[in-house]
Scaffold this active site. Structure first.
Site, PDB file in Angstrom:
ATOM      1  N   ASP A  82      -7.805  -4.344  -0.472  1.00 32.57           N
ATOM      2  CA  ASP A  82      -8.346  -4.557  -1.818  1.00 32.57           C
ATOM      3  C   ASP A  82      -8.294  -6.030  -2.216  1.00 32.57           C
ATOM      4  O   ASP A  82      -9.167  -6.527  -2.934  1.00 32.57           O
ATOM      5  CB  ASP A  82      -7.571  -3.717  -2.833  1.00 32.57           C
ATOM      6  CG  ASP A  82      -7.718  -2.226  -2.578  1.00 32.57           C
ATOM      7  OD1 ASP A  82      -8.857  -1.794  -2.362  1.00 32.57           O
ATOM      8  OD2 ASP A  82      -6.701  -1.515  -2.580  1.00 32.57           O
TER       9      ASP A  82
ATOM     10  N   HIS B 124       0.851  -1.182   0.000  1.00 36.66           N
ATOM     11  CA  HIS B 124       0.000   0.000   0.000  1.00 36.66           C
ATOM     12  C   HIS B 124       0.887   1.234   0.000  1.00 36.66           C
ATOM     13  O   HIS B 124       1.957   1.252   0.606  1.00 36.66           O
ATOM     14  CB  HIS B 124      -0.905   0.008   1.239  1.00 36.66           C
ATOM     15  CG  HIS B 124      -2.030   0.990   1.171  1.00 36.66           C
ATOM     16  ND1 HIS B 124      -1.870   2.318   1.499  1.00 36.66           N
ATOM     17  CD2 HIS B 124      -3.327   0.844   0.803  1.00 36.66           C
ATOM     18  CE1 HIS B 124      -3.028   2.939   1.352  1.00 36.66           C
ATOM     19  NE2 HIS B 124      -3.926   2.076   0.931  1.00 36.66           N
TER      20      HIS B 124
END
Length: 436
Positions: free
Chosen positions: A370, A312
């Site tokens: 995600d 991320h």
């Protein structure tokens, strides 16, 4: 002390060819200190250059705190894990809007207000037929959010606190209805209207998956999973879409237009489309047997392939949302008895390797939210085109809270970033006849 809750801490000295200049250094309640450079150009004649604003604090906020190095995400000081595991989405909405968790009476009143705003103006339902039958649900959602200002113009005066509150409630309440209608329209099924005796997430799932010709049976495990997904996506500090909402709002635009701008920004694959990209990657890998091939490609610096759903930009530790989402993902798969889906087999094996492989651990390439949300949403029955719509639905409350905070900040000014100009210097106009 300065305005707000910033604390004077020190001075930072900048040396330029024109001299030395001191700028205040402020500290917040958590996170790194900031150098106040709002007088930089006036005093020095210089701008700062910060593409993407990755080192620039564009505002002061009391809503969400992130520490990417430690893997921390807090809404109003509450760890995201505690809110997702112990609370519910509407309780989180109240917290984001008002700064404190509601007591019993406040919660009951808030839930009642949201519930009774879930229906759309009936004329709005006819708007959907203006879209092509194969229109992307995000295109529909963006258009419908902007259209709300044409139907609810009694709540567009941003100077009126009551109208701001009504607009906020309307958007939180009606976004699930719009999202469900966008989904139903995309698959050619009739719209299902909201049902007031259902909770927020159960009501949304019914609007998406019920059909008039048979009774719809609620599944509390799936409803809880949906609720957690909403909580985990509710806000994430000054990301691209939130910054877009604030920038649009700084001009005095009505709240519905600002949220439509946020939806449009979220649609970008580098932002809200990441969970869809992660699922597409799993489809590309195809089978468990091909995972070693793709792991080797991911480790090869000369190969353009990247594992989506890992790592991320902000979190250099484990994404705190991913821990909750991982648990929720496995609960959903267990509840639905899904054990023979090749895509999910690939995902589970890839997850196992990533959590044990030294390369991934060293690079801190942990599965992020995600990765797990894409798998979960697929298991719930949503097509990939709906993933970003669900993200927008959840993030609406964060956008509203950030917009509301900005509007109520007496120091807010219209956003006006500057630039480093590298085009042609001043030159004389040449008449057409002399240009050859």
């Amino acid at each position: 002390m300065v305005d707000g809750d910033l604390k004077d801490k020190d001075k930072a000295t900048l040396k330029t060819p024109g001299g030395e200049y001191d700028f205040p250094v402020y500290g917040g309640s958590e996170g790194p200190d900031v150098i106040d450079i709002k007088s930089l150009y006036r005093e020095t004649g210089y701008f700062t250059y910060d593409p993407g604003y990755t080192s620039t604090a564009s505002c002061e906020s009391k809503i969400t705190f992130i520490d990417g190095d430690k893997g921390v995400l807090e809404y109003r000081g509450y760890p995201i894990e505690e809110l997702a595991e112990q609370g519910n989405f509407l309780e989180t909405c109240y917290l984001l809007l008002y700064g404190e968790l509601p007591n019993n009476a406040e919660y009951a009143s808030f839930v009642d207000s949201i519930t009774r705003h879930t229906m759309l103006h009936e004329q709005m339902s006819r708007f959907f037929t203006g879209f092509r039958r194969d229109a992307h649900p995000m295109a529909i959602m963006c258009g419908m959010a902007g259209a709300m200002s044409a139907f609810y113009h009694d709540s567009t005066d941003i100077t009126d606190p009551k109208q701001r509150m009504i607009a906020s409630y309307r958007m939180i309440a009606k976004m699930p209805t719009i999202a469900a209608m966008a989904y139903k329209y995309s698959i050619g099924q009739p719209f299902i209207y909201p049902q007031n005796d259902l909770d927020y997430s159960s009501n949304f799932l019914k609007m998406c998956f019920a059909i008039p010709c048979e009774e719809y049976v609620q599944n509390p495990v799936l409803a809880q999973a949906m609720d957690r997904i909403f909580i985990l996506h509710a806000d994430h500090e000054q990301n691209a879409s939130t910054s877009t909402v604030r920038l649009a709002g700084s001009s005095g635009a009505n709240p519905f237009a600002c949220i439509a701008a946020g939806i449009a920004c979220l649609w970008g694959p580098a932002h809200g489309g990441a969970n869809e990209a992660a699922l597409n990657m799993l489809g590309e890998i195809g089978t468990v047997e091909r995972i070693p091939e793709y792991i080797a490609r991911a480790k090869d610096k000369n190969d353009p392939f990247r594992l989506m759903g890992f790592g991320h930009r902000v979190y250099k530790n484990y994404d705190p949302r991913a821990r909750v989402m991982q648990k929720t993902c496995h609960e959903v798969l267990g509840e639905l008895g899904i054990s023979d889906d090749p895509l999910l087999d690939v995902a589970l094996e890839l997850e196992k390797i990533a959590l044990e492989d030294e390369y991934f651990i060293k690079k801190r390439l942990y599965p992020n939210i995600d990765f797990y949300s894409g798998i979960t949403l697929k298991a719930l029955g949503f097509p990939t085109t709906m993933f970003t719509v669900l993200f927008a639905l959840a993030r609406t409350v964060g956008w509203i809270a950030q917009w509301k905070e900005m509007i109520e900040d007496p120091r807010q000014r219209i956003g006006r970033p500057r630039q480093l100009y590298t085009g042609e210097p001043k030159r004389a106009y040449v008449a057409m006849k002399d240009r050859g």
